[in-house]
Write a protein that holds these residues in place. Structure first.
Motif, mmCIF file in Angstrom:
data_model
loop_
_atom_site.group_PDB
_atom_site.id
_atom_site.type_symbol
_atom_site.label_atom_id
_atom_site.label_comp_id
_atom_site.label_asym_id
_atom_site.label_seq_id
_atom_site.Cartn_x
_atom_site.Cartn_y
_atom_site.Cartn_z
ATOM 1 N N MET A 29 34.375 40.272 39.642
ATOM 2 C CA MET A 29 34.554 38.817 39.640
ATOM 3 C C MET A 29 33.960 38.197 40.904
ATOM 4 S SD MET A 29 38.046 36.523 39.276
ATOM 5 C CE MET A 29 38.708 37.054 40.867
ATOM 6 N N GLU A 30 34.170 38.838 42.028
ATOM 7 C CA GLU A 30 33.647 38.318 43.293
ATOM 8 C C GLU A 30 32.120 38.246 43.294
ATOM 9 O OE1 GLU A 30 35.291 40.998 46.118
ATOM 10 O OE2 GLU A 30 37.334 40.158 45.962
ATOM 11 N N ARG A 31 31.483 39.080 42.472
ATOM 12 C CA ARG A 31 30.022 39.102 42.426
ATOM 13 C C ARG A 31 29.447 38.375 41.216
ATOM 14 N NH1 ARG A 31 32.435 42.436 45.273
ATOM 15 N NH2 ARG A 31 31.549 43.289 47.198
ATOM 16 N N GLY A 32 30.310 37.744 40.438
ATOM 17 C CA GLY A 32 29.836 36.860 39.386
ATOM 18 C C GLY A 32 29.727 37.447 37.998
ATOM 19 N N LEU A 33 30.072 38.735 37.830
ATOM 20 C CA LEU A 33 30.023 39.306 36.487
ATOM 21 C C LEU A 33 31.126 38.699 35.617
ATOM 22 C CD1 LEU A 33 28.761 41.339 34.507
ATOM 23 C CD2 LEU A 33 30.367 43.060 35.380
ATOM 24 N N PHE A 34 32.321 38.560 36.207
ATOM 25 C CA PHE A 34 33.451 37.943 35.521
ATOM 26 C C PHE A 34 33.741 36.590 36.164
ATOM 27 C CE2 PHE A 34 35.098 42.557 35.048
ATOM 28 C CZ PHE A 34 34.252 42.774 33.976
ATOM 29 N N ALA A 35 34.095 35.612 35.329
ATOM 30 C CA ALA A 35 34.460 34.297 35.852
ATOM 31 C C ALA A 35 35.926 34.247 36.265
ATOM 32 C CB ALA A 35 34.184 33.222 34.801
ATOM 33 N N ASN A 36 36.749 35.058 35.611
ATOM 34 C CA ASN A 36 38.164 35.111 35.954
ATOM 35 C C ASN A 36 38.730 36.442 35.505
ATOM 36 O OD1 ASN A 36 40.602 34.316 36.971
ATOM 37 N ND2 ASN A 36 40.896 32.559 35.611
ATOM 38 N N VAL A 37 39.784 36.888 36.184
ATOM 39 C CA VAL A 37 40.456 38.143 35.860
ATOM 40 C C VAL A 37 41.936 37.850 35.649
ATOM 41 C CG1 VAL A 37 41.163 40.393 36.776
ATOM 42 C CG2 VAL A 37 38.802 39.610 37.068
ATOM 43 N N TYR A 38 42.484 38.345 34.534
ATOM 44 C CA TYR A 38 43.860 38.061 34.163
ATOM 45 C C TYR A 38 44.724 39.317 34.278
ATOM 46 C CZ TYR A 38 41.883 33.798 32.169
ATOM 47 O OH TYR A 38 41.223 32.604 31.992
ATOM 48 N N PRO A 39 46.029 39.145 34.523
ATOM 49 C CA PRO A 39 46.916 40.306 34.657
ATOM 50 C C PRO A 39 47.124 41.082 33.363
ATOM 51 C CG PRO A 39 47.887 38.339 35.674
ATOM 52 C CD PRO A 39 46.717 37.884 34.870
ATOM 53 N N SER A 40 46.963 40.426 32.203
ATOM 54 C CA SER A 40 47.262 41.088 30.928
ATOM 55 C C SER A 40 46.292 40.633 29.845
ATOM 56 C CB SER A 40 48.689 40.762 30.488
ATOM 57 O OG SER A 40 48.789 39.382 30.124
ATOM 58 N N ILE A 41 46.252 41.382 28.760
ATOM 59 C CA ILE A 41 45.400 41.025 27.618
ATOM 60 C C ILE A 41 45.888 39.725 26.975
ATOM 61 C CG2 ILE A 41 44.729 41.725 25.289
ATOM 62 C CD1 ILE A 41 44.544 44.575 26.253
ATOM 63 N N LEU A 42 47.209 39.534 26.927
ATOM 64 C CA LEU A 42 47.752 38.300 26.359
ATOM 65 C C LEU A 42 47.222 37.086 27.110
ATOM 66 C CD1 LEU A 42 49.661 36.784 24.442
ATOM 67 C CD2 LEU A 42 51.504 37.174 26.117
ATOM 68 N N GLU A 43 47.266 37.147 28.440
ATOM 69 C CA GLU A 43 46.769 36.031 29.240
ATOM 70 C C GLU A 43 45.253 35.894 29.129
ATOM 71 O OE1 GLU A 43 49.483 35.812 33.128
ATOM 72 O OE2 GLU A 43 49.237 37.858 32.338
ATOM 73 N N LEU A 44 44.556 37.031 29.008
ATOM 74 C CA LEU A 44 43.108 36.997 28.783
ATOM 75 C C LEU A 44 42.796 36.255 27.486
ATOM 76 C CD1 LEU A 44 40.113 37.918 29.106
ATOM 77 C CD2 LEU A 44 40.782 40.054 27.974
ATOM 78 N N ASP A 45 43.483 36.609 26.420
ATOM 79 C CA ASP A 45 43.221 35.982 25.124
ATOM 80 C C ASP A 45 43.514 34.484 25.152
ATOM 81 O OD1 ASP A 45 42.243 38.229 23.871
ATOM 82 O OD2 ASP A 45 44.195 38.862 23.115
ATOM 83 N N GLN A 46 44.549 34.102 25.879
ATOM 84 C CA GLN A 46 44.847 32.678 26.007
ATOM 85 C C GLN A 46 43.710 31.965 26.728
ATOM 86 O OE1 GLN A 46 48.634 32.939 28.029
ATOM 87 N NE2 GLN A 46 49.803 32.993 26.110
#
Length: 253
Positions: A178-195
């Motif tokens: 994420m710090e290098r721009g591959l990911f825009a955000n990182v979530y603690p769980s899959i549920l939060e990712l899906d949201q």
């Protein structure tokens, strides 16, 4: 729509203007050539589907987003033509994502290796969980990330790409990515990712298709030569996979 081949599957459906492409393979979502071909065709289909305003790319399960190319298929390569064709599989998928006129959101719920990192990098916007560590393992088996390299380097820069390519046995954390721009955000769980994925996809589905198309063209400006460029890169890997070093390393893996 769902297509099953060699124990793997690629699915596609549209709901509320959001086209969802999903893939699955029992070997950690690795991608044998036939499955890559179906995935490429599905991306092209979604790209031309007027019902889909934005595309989500996801995989099944909760541990691995994509383990990259099929090692069983890799180990069976005996000639250059087969080797080049094998590595061209990921090149075609990357180019299909690049040429899609629609924005593609990558849902990265778990680890990504080799070609899996390339798929994530070829998405226009990636969201991930904290478990989505990444690794470019190609050098460890005598090859190198030649095909996925341009997409990864474009997203995270030459320095970070070089680190991953050189230290091929190292896992890099989702927060590092994420710090290098591959990911825009990182979530603690899959549920939060899906949201998070659904909120973004819904917002984009309500946005101007013409404006998103123009933005996509700007994002990928300077890559019109990639059809041939990535094919040439596949030829490098196709040659190296036949070396004695690579054959020994693949056999040990």
């Amino acid at each position: 729509m769902s297509t099953t081949i060699q124990s793997g599957q690629v699915g596609y459906h549209v709901e509320n203007g959001i086209g969802v492409i999903s893939f699955h393979h029992p070997a950690h979502n690795s991608m044998p050539s036939p499955l890559l071909q179906i995935l490429c065709e599905t991306i092209e289909q979604a790209s031309q589907d007027p019902a889909a305003k934005v595309i989500i790319l996801k995989s099944a399960g909760d541990r691995t987003f994509c383990a990259g190319a099929s090692f069983d298929e890799l180990a069976a390569i005996e000639d250059f033509a087969t080797g080049k064709r094998f590595f061209t599989g990921f090149a075609k998928v990357i180019n299909a994502l690049r040429k899609s006129p629609k924005l593609v959101i990558g849902r990265i719920q778990g680890k990504a290796v080799g070609g899996g990192v390339g798929l994530a990098a070829a998405c226009d916007y990636c969201l991930a969980t904290q478990d989505a560590a990444v690794k470019l393992s190609e050098l460890a088996v005598g090859i190198g990330p030649f095909v996925v390299g341009p997409a990864v380097e474009r997203k995270i820069g030459t320095s970070a790409f070089s680190q991953m390519a050189i230290n091929a046995t190292e896992w890099y954390s989702a927060h590092w990515a994420m710090e290098r721009g591959l990911f825009a955000n990182v979530y603690p769980s899959i549920l939060e990712l899906d949201q998070g994925v659904q909120v973004l996809a819904h917002n984009l589905a309500q946005s101007s298709p013409e404006a998103m198309r123009e933005l996509k063209a700007i994002f990928w400006e300077g890559t019109n030569h990639w059809d041939q460029f990535l094919e040439d890169r596949a030829a490098i890997s196709g040659r190296l996979v036949l070396t004695e070093y690579a054959k020994r390393a693949i056999k040990k893996s």
